[in-house]
Design a protein around this motif. Structure first.
Motif, PDB file in Angstrom:
ATOM      1  N   ASP A 107       0.662  -1.269   0.012  1.00 33.38           N
ATOM      2  CA  ASP A 107      -0.155   0.090   0.034  1.00 33.38           C
ATOM      3  C   ASP A 107       0.816   1.258  -0.061  1.00 33.38           C
ATOM      4  OD1 ASP A 107       1.116   0.079   2.625  1.00 33.38           O
ATOM      5  OD2 ASP A 107      -0.878  -0.057   3.710  1.00 33.38           O
ATOM      6  N   ARG A 108       2.113   1.197   0.036  1.00 32.31           N
ATOM      7  CA  ARG A 108       2.979   2.327   0.104  1.00 32.31           C
ATOM      8  C   ARG A 108       4.262   1.839  -0.518  1.00 32.31           C
ATOM      9  NH1 ARG A 108       2.045   0.668   5.386  1.00 32.31           N
ATOM     10  NH2 ARG A 108       3.865   0.619   6.794  1.00 32.31           N
ATOM     11  N   PRO A 109       5.324   2.725  -0.833  1.00 35.28           N
ATOM     12  CA  PRO A 109       6.669   2.440  -1.251  1.00 35.28           C
ATOM     13  C   PRO A 109       7.450   1.863   0.006  1.00 35.28           C
ATOM     14  CG  PRO A 109       6.115   4.454  -2.326  1.00 35.28           C
ATOM     15  CD  PRO A 109       5.035   4.229  -1.173  1.00 35.28           C
ATOM     16  N   PRO A 110       8.023   0.885  -0.233  1.00 35.60           N
ATOM     17  CA  PRO A 110       8.728   0.332   0.952  1.00 35.60           C
ATOM     18  C   PRO A 110      10.102   0.905   1.220  1.00 35.60           C
ATOM     19  CG  PRO A 110       8.685  -1.136  -0.815  1.00 35.60           C
ATOM     20  CD  PRO A 110       7.812   0.035  -1.200  1.00 35.60           C
ATOM     21  N   THR A 111      10.340   0.998   2.615  1.00 32.76           N
ATOM     22  CA  THR A 111      11.567   1.448   2.912  1.00 32.76           C
ATOM     23  C   THR A 111      12.833   0.488   2.813  1.00 32.76           C
ATOM     24  OG1 THR A 111      10.355   2.169   4.764  1.00 32.76           O
ATOM     25  CG2 THR A 111      12.716   2.569   5.065  1.00 32.76           C
ATOM     26  N   LEU A 112      12.363  -0.706   2.826  1.00 31.95           N
ATOM     27  CA  LEU A 112      13.508  -1.737   2.432  1.00 31.95           C
ATOM     28  C   LEU A 112      12.684  -2.905   1.596  1.00 31.95           C
ATOM     29  CD1 LEU A 112      16.122  -2.985   5.118  1.00 31.95           C
ATOM     30  CD2 LEU A 112      14.648  -4.722   3.747  1.00 31.95           C
ATOM     31  N   VAL A 113      13.347  -3.496   0.684  1.00 31.34           N
ATOM     32  CA  VAL A 113      12.977  -4.736   0.200  1.00 31.34           C
ATOM     33  C   VAL A 113      14.266  -5.768   0.069  1.00 31.34           C
ATOM     34  CG1 VAL A 113      12.357  -5.748  -2.091  1.00 31.34           C
ATOM     35  CG2 VAL A 113      11.530  -3.394  -1.400  1.00 31.34           C
ATOM     36  N   ARG A 114      13.840  -6.818   0.474  1.00 32.44           N
ATOM     37  CA  ARG A 114      15.239  -8.080   0.462  1.00 32.44           C
ATOM     38  C   ARG A 114      14.511  -8.954  -0.761  1.00 32.44           C
ATOM     39  NH1 ARG A 114      16.138 -12.047   5.546  1.00 32.44           N
ATOM     40  NH2 ARG A 114      14.043 -13.178   4.374  1.00 32.44           N
ATOM     41  N   ALA A 115      15.355  -9.142  -1.525  1.00 36.68           N
ATOM     42  CA  ALA A 115      15.106 -10.258  -2.327  1.00 36.68           C
ATOM     43  C   ALA A 115      16.476 -11.154  -2.559  1.00 36.68           C
ATOM     44  CB  ALA A 115      14.905  -9.483  -3.817  1.00 36.68           C
ATOM     45  N   PHE A 116      16.225 -12.352  -1.971  1.00 34.58           N
ATOM     46  CA  PHE A 116      17.536 -13.141  -1.925  1.00 34.58           C
ATOM     47  C   PHE A 116      17.215 -14.629  -2.605  1.00 34.58           C
ATOM     48  CE2 PHE A 116      20.373 -11.334   0.879  1.00 34.58           C
ATOM     49  CZ  PHE A 116      21.487 -12.144   0.936  1.00 34.58           C
ATOM     50  N   ASN A 117      18.106 -15.097  -3.386  1.00 33.75           N
ATOM     51  CA  ASN A 117      18.029 -16.264  -4.201  1.00 33.75           C
ATOM     52  C   ASN A 117      16.782 -16.297  -5.273  1.00 33.75           C
ATOM     53  OD1 ASN A 117      20.290 -17.541  -2.613  1.00 33.75           O
ATOM     54  ND2 ASN A 117      18.658 -17.426  -1.104  1.00 33.75           N
ATOM     55  N   VAL A 118      16.490 -14.965  -5.554  1.00 35.25           N
ATOM     56  CA  VAL A 118      15.361 -14.716  -6.552  1.00 35.25           C
ATOM     57  C   VAL A 118      15.708 -14.652  -8.005  1.00 35.25           C
ATOM     58  CG1 VAL A 118      13.458 -13.082  -7.041  1.00 35.25           C
ATOM     59  CG2 VAL A 118      13.920 -13.570  -4.567  1.00 35.25           C
ATOM     60  N   LEU A 119      16.797 -13.827  -8.038  1.00 35.44           N
ATOM     61  CA  LEU A 119      17.364 -13.554  -9.677  1.00 35.44           C
ATOM     62  C   LEU A 119      18.096 -14.483 -10.132  1.00 35.44           C
ATOM     63  CD1 LEU A 119      17.885  -9.899  -9.513  1.00 35.44           C
ATOM     64  CD2 LEU A 119      15.883 -10.939 -10.050  1.00 35.44           C
ATOM     65  N   ARG A 120      18.622 -15.546  -9.451  1.00 36.76           N
ATOM     66  CA  ARG A 120      19.552 -16.600 -10.055  1.00 36.76           C
ATOM     67  C   ARG A 120      19.102 -17.329 -11.477  1.00 36.76           C
ATOM     68  NH1 ARG A 120      24.538 -16.514  -8.330  1.00 36.76           N
ATOM     69  NH2 ARG A 120      24.856 -18.805  -8.456  1.00 36.76           N
TER      70      ARG A 120
END
Length: 269
Positions: A107-120
């Motif tokens: 619902d709002r722009p995040p302060t932090l995004v974690r994306a681990f082992n997603v783009l492999r």
């Protein structure tokens, strides 16, 4: 009735284990806690958390320890994975799970995004586009932490980005099981993993770090931490791109971390 929009991205393998992301969580809590505390309504997103919600719950617990007001949202494409998260979210106020992908259905722009082992599973160009898409959705002061680790979390590499692009790269390892720093190369982000060749900055950095590790071998009698710390100090003194000491100081180096400016590994594009 409006047709539901398909989440952006592909379903990951879903491999996860408790404490797999502990090294990245520990670093995130230590380095991004002030950012989360300063935000009026801090929101952290765990993108592509996998087959079980355990690492999202761990992220929630570790971030709440340094920023009690933070809300955490786990996002997954696979509906069964979302259902598994929703089955337990009531136990954790401020934690929720939603179906989605790179579009970040929050619902709002995040302060932090974690994306681990997603783009492999993506190619290099697609990984660069994903970075651009995700950072564009951040809060103006927000950060994206994107990286890769092995199945049990002993070796990891992650990049921290803001809206302007990549800012730092962090190498982290379980030091007693590390033969040499370049053993972290298979965990490089997809934007770098194919650039670990002669003539590229990341290749030069890892080769220099291996040499510093070899020079620091006598420190092994004092333990793997002493050897790693000495190697980092030597790398900082000799590597041409390390004009300033690596981030964090000895306290973080002793944890088996090395955080450098992105310029130390930036590829020729």
């Amino acid at each position: 009735m409006a047709r539901a929009t398909r989440p952006q991205g592909e379903v990951t393998r879903g491999t996860t284990n408790p404490n797999r992301l502990r090294r990245a969580d520990r670093w995130t809590a230590a380095t991004q806690g002030r950012l989360l505390r300063a935000a009026p309504r801090p929101l952290a997103v765990d993108l592509g958390y996998g087959a079980t919600p355990i690492t999202t719950i761990e992220l929630y617990t570790r971030l709440r320890a340094v920023a009690p007001a933070v809300e955490v949202v786990g996002i997954e494409i696979e509906p069964d994975r979302v259902a598994a998260g929703r089955a337990v979210q009531a136990r954790y106020p401020g934690l929720s799970f939603r179906r989605g992908g790179f579009e970040l259905p929050v619902d709002r722009p995040p302060t932090l995004v974690r994306a681990f082992n997603v783009l492999r599973q993506y190619d290099e160009d697609a990984a660069w586009r994903a970075w651009d898409d995700l950072t564009a959705r951040l809060d103006p002061s927000g950060v994206l932490i994107e990286g890769t680790c092995d199945e049990v979390g002993r070796r990891a590499v992650w990049v921290t980005l803001d809206r302007t692009g990549p800012r730092t790269i962090t190498f982290a390892a379980h030091l007693p099981s590390l033969d040499r720093p370049s053993d972290l190369a298979p965990r490089l982000p997809k934007t770098l993993i194919h650039r670990n060749v002669e003539g590229e900055a990341v290749h030069t950095l890892l080769a220099d770090f291996d040499r510093a590790w070899a020079i620091a071998a006598p420190q092994s009698v004092f333990g793997a931490r002493a050897r790693w710390t000495t190697a980092v100090e030597h790398l900082a003194a000799t590597h041409p791109i390390c004009a300033t000491p690596p981030h964090g100081g000895r306290g973080r180096w002793r944890l088996g971390e090395l955080t450098l400016p992105w310029s130390a590994v930036a590829p020729t594009r």
